[in-house]
Each structure stands twice: as structure tokens, then as C-alpha cells.
Design a protein around this motif. Structure first.
Motif, PDB file in Angstrom:
ATOM      1  N   ILE A   1       0.867  -1.179   0.000  1.00 24.41           N
ATOM      2  CA  ILE A   1       0.000   0.000   0.000  1.00 24.41           C
ATOM      3  C   ILE A   1       0.896   1.217   0.000  1.00 24.41           C
ATOM      4  N   ALA A   2       0.760   2.049  -1.044  1.00 24.57           N
ATOM      5  CA  ALA A   2       1.560   3.275  -1.164  1.00 24.57           C
ATOM      6  C   ALA A   2       3.050   2.976  -0.980  1.00 24.57           C
ATOM      7  N   GLY A   3       3.518   1.880  -1.591  1.00 27.58           N
ATOM      8  CA  GLY A   3       4.933   1.540  -1.575  1.00 27.58           C
ATOM      9  C   GLY A   3       5.428   0.792  -0.350  1.00 27.58           C
ATOM     10  N   ARG A   4       4.571   0.545   0.615  1.00 31.31           N
ATOM     11  CA  ARG A   4       4.971  -0.163   1.845  1.00 31.31           C
ATOM     12  C   ARG A   4       4.340  -1.550   1.863  1.00 31.31           C
ATOM     13  N   THR A   5       5.175  -2.586   2.019  1.00 33.12           N
ATOM     14  CA  THR A   5       4.690  -3.962   1.993  1.00 33.12           C
ATOM     15  C   THR A   5       4.582  -4.517   3.405  1.00 33.12           C
ATOM     16  N   ARG A   6       3.491  -5.253   3.614  1.00 35.47           N
ATOM     17  CA  ARG A   6       3.225  -5.860   4.917  1.00 35.47           C
ATOM     18  C   ARG A   6       2.649  -7.250   4.688  1.00 35.47           C
ATOM     19  N   ARG A   7       3.137  -8.230   5.416  1.00 36.21           N
ATOM     20  CA  ARG A   7       2.576  -9.585   5.359  1.00 36.21           C
ATOM     21  C   ARG A   7       1.448  -9.672   6.375  1.00 36.21           C
ATOM     22  N   VAL A   8       0.303 -10.209   5.922  1.00 31.40           N
ATOM     23  CA  VAL A   8      -0.849 -10.380   6.800  1.00 31.40           C
ATOM     24  C   VAL A   8      -1.311 -11.831   6.728  1.00 31.40           C
ATOM     25  N   THR A   9      -1.867 -12.303   7.837  1.00 35.56           N
ATOM     26  CA  THR A   9      -2.333 -13.682   7.937  1.00 35.56           C
ATOM     27  C   THR A   9      -3.749 -13.700   8.502  1.00 35.56           C
ATOM     28  N   ALA A  10      -4.331 -14.888   8.553  1.00 35.38           N
ATOM     29  CA  ALA A  10      -5.711 -15.050   9.022  1.00 35.38           C
ATOM     30  C   ALA A  10      -5.930 -14.304  10.331  1.00 35.38           C
ATOM     31  N   GLY A  11      -6.992 -13.497  10.361  1.00 34.21           N
ATOM     32  CA  GLY A  11      -7.340 -12.715  11.539  1.00 34.21           C
ATOM     33  C   GLY A  11      -6.824 -11.284  11.498  1.00 34.21           C
ATOM     34  N   ASP A  12      -5.878 -10.982  10.604  1.00 35.34           N
ATOM     35  CA  ASP A  12      -5.362  -9.616  10.474  1.00 35.34           C
ATOM     36  C   ASP A  12      -6.316  -8.775   9.642  1.00 35.34           C
TER      37      ASP A  12
ATOM     38  N   LEU B   1      -6.530  -4.587   7.637  1.00 36.12           N
ATOM     39  CA  LEU B   1      -5.795  -3.383   7.235  1.00 36.12           C
ATOM     40  C   LEU B   1      -6.760  -2.416   6.582  1.00 36.12           C
ATOM     41  N   VAL B   2      -6.317  -1.169   6.463  1.00 35.42           N
ATOM     42  CA  VAL B   2      -7.109  -0.136   5.802  1.00 35.42           C
ATOM     43  C   VAL B   2      -6.294   0.415   4.645  1.00 35.42           C
ATOM     44  N   VAL B   3      -6.948   0.540   3.493  1.00 39.91           N
ATOM     45  CA  VAL B   3      -6.339   1.145   2.312  1.00 39.91           C
ATOM     46  C   VAL B   3      -6.967   2.526   2.155  1.00 39.91           C
ATOM     47  N   PRO B   4      -6.160   3.583   2.285  1.00 41.94           N
ATOM     48  CA  PRO B   4      -6.719   4.931   2.139  1.00 41.94           C
ATOM     49  C   PRO B   4      -7.248   5.189   0.726  1.00 41.94           C
TER      50      PRO B   4
ATOM     51  N   THR C   1      -8.644 -16.292   1.492  1.00 42.11           N
ATOM     52  CA  THR C   1      -9.860 -15.502   1.313  1.00 42.11           C
ATOM     53  C   THR C   1      -9.763 -14.191   2.066  1.00 42.11           C
ATOM     54  N   LEU C   2     -10.139 -13.119   1.390  1.00 34.59           N
ATOM     55  CA  LEU C   2     -10.211 -11.785   1.990  1.00 34.59           C
ATOM     56  C   LEU C   2     -11.667 -11.336   2.021  1.00 34.59           C
ATOM     57  N   ILE C   3     -12.004 -10.548   3.024  1.00 36.90           N
ATOM     58  CA  ILE C   3     -13.280  -9.843   3.073  1.00 36.90           C
ATOM     59  C   ILE C   3     -12.948  -8.364   2.942  1.00 36.90           C
ATOM     60  N   ASP C   4     -13.388  -7.760   1.835  1.00 36.43           N
ATOM     61  CA  ASP C   4     -13.139  -6.344   1.574  1.00 36.43           C
ATOM     62  C   ASP C   4     -14.407  -5.549   1.823  1.00 36.43           C
ATOM     63  N   ILE C   5     -14.251  -4.422   2.487  1.00 37.13           N
ATOM     64  CA  ILE C   5     -15.360  -3.504   2.749  1.00 37.13           C
ATOM     65  C   ILE C   5     -14.999  -2.175   2.111  1.00 37.13           C
ATOM     66  N   PHE C   6     -15.881  -1.674   1.272  1.00 31.55           N
ATOM     67  CA  PHE C   6     -15.650  -0.422   0.562  1.00 31.55           C
ATOM     68  C   PHE C   6     -16.707   0.596   0.955  1.00 31.55           C
ATOM     69  N   THR C   7     -16.278   1.830   1.097  1.00 33.38           N
ATOM     70  CA  THR C   7     -17.218   2.921   1.296  1.00 33.38           C
ATOM     71  C   THR C   7     -16.775   4.100   0.428  1.00 33.38           C
ATOM     72  N   PRO C   8     -17.669   4.613  -0.423  1.00 36.45           N
ATOM     73  CA  PRO C   8     -18.992   4.084  -0.724  1.00 36.45           C
ATOM     74  C   PRO C   8     -18.874   2.775  -1.519  1.00 36.45           C
ATOM     75  N   ALA C   9     -20.013   2.222  -1.913  1.00 36.62           N
ATOM     76  CA  ALA C   9     -20.033   0.974  -2.666  1.00 36.62           C
ATOM     77  C   ALA C   9     -19.270   1.120  -3.980  1.00 36.62           C
ATOM     78  N   ARG C  10     -18.679   0.018  -4.433  1.00 35.71           N
ATOM     79  CA  ARG C  10     -17.988  -0.021  -5.729  1.00 35.71           C
ATOM     80  C   ARG C  10     -19.024  -0.234  -6.824  1.00 35.71           C
ATOM     81  N   GLU C  11     -19.462   0.834  -7.439  1.00 35.07           N
ATOM     82  CA  GLU C  11     -20.457   0.747  -8.505  1.00 35.07           C
ATOM     83  C   GLU C  11     -19.947  -0.108  -9.661  1.00 35.07           C
TER      84      GLU C  11
END
Length: 107
Positions: free
Chosen positions: A64-75, A77-80, A94-104
Motif C-alpha cells: 500500500i503506497a509503496g509499503r509492503t506488509r505480510r498479513v495472515t488469518a485474523g489480520d 488493514l485499511v487502504v486509504p 480468502t479476503l473480506i473487503d469492505i468499501f465505502t462508498p459501494a464499488r459501482e
């Protein structure tokens, strides 16, 4: 105010190793499940939506914005908004992504 429970939508094949389905949405918010095969990659992109991601299962490398992070089950993150980001699945998962507003563009 009533609660609306939706049945998940149909799977959309994003590429050979990734598929997604909308779990629920309103104009203000959208919840999406994304499945990756091992080595699957979400290509670099940006969008005006604020995105929160929860790792349901697997291991992912998120940049994200040039910074890499390893994430595992239960982690999570927020993407600005408008940040260039991408991920690669080390194990499949599997990821669960939440977008606001909705992705038309997903509808």
C-alpha cells in the motif's frame, strides 16, 4: 431501522487465480469476499473508495503506497482513498473487503 440480510451474489471470475462475490451492499457501503489461489495477485490499482480488508484465511503480502506488509488469518488493514495498492497470496486464501462508498463498478 430494519436490518437487511442478503444472500451472497454469484461468483465473478476476476482472472485465472482470483474470484469475488458481493456479500451485501448499499450505496454507502459494500462487503465483498475475494478468493485467491496460491500465487494469485491483485494487480496494482487505486480507487476513490476507502477500503478495509479482513484476512479470513491464508497469507498475503499487501503493498500500500509503496509499503509492503505480510498479513495472515485474523489480520486486517485499511487502504486509504486513492492509494496505489496490490496484494499477492503466498498460500491461497480468502479476503473480506469492505468499501465505502459501494464499488459501482462491481455491480
Amino acid at each position: 431501522m430494519s436490518t437487511i440480510v442478503e444472500t451472497p451474489g454469484d461468483w465473478t471470475q476476476v482472472d485465472a487465480s482470483t474470484r469475488r462475490r458481493i456479500l451485501t451492499h448499499s450505496p454507502e457501503m459494500m462487503v465483498v469476499e475475494v478468493e485467491f489461489q496460491p500465487g494469485g495477485c491483485g494487480p496494482a490499482h487505486s480507487h476513490p473508495h476507502l477500503q478495509a480488508t479482513y484476512v479470513r484465511q491464508g497469507v498475503f503480502d499487501f503493498t500500500i503506497a509503496g509499503r509492503t506488509r505480510r498479513v495472515t488469518a485474523g489480520d486486517s488493514l485499511v487502504v486509504p482513498s486513492n492509494a496505489v495498492h496490490f496484494c499477492e497470496s503466498a498460500t491461497g486464501g480468502t479476503l473480506i473487503d469492505i468499501f465505502t462508498p459501494a464499488r459501482e463498478d462491481f455491480l
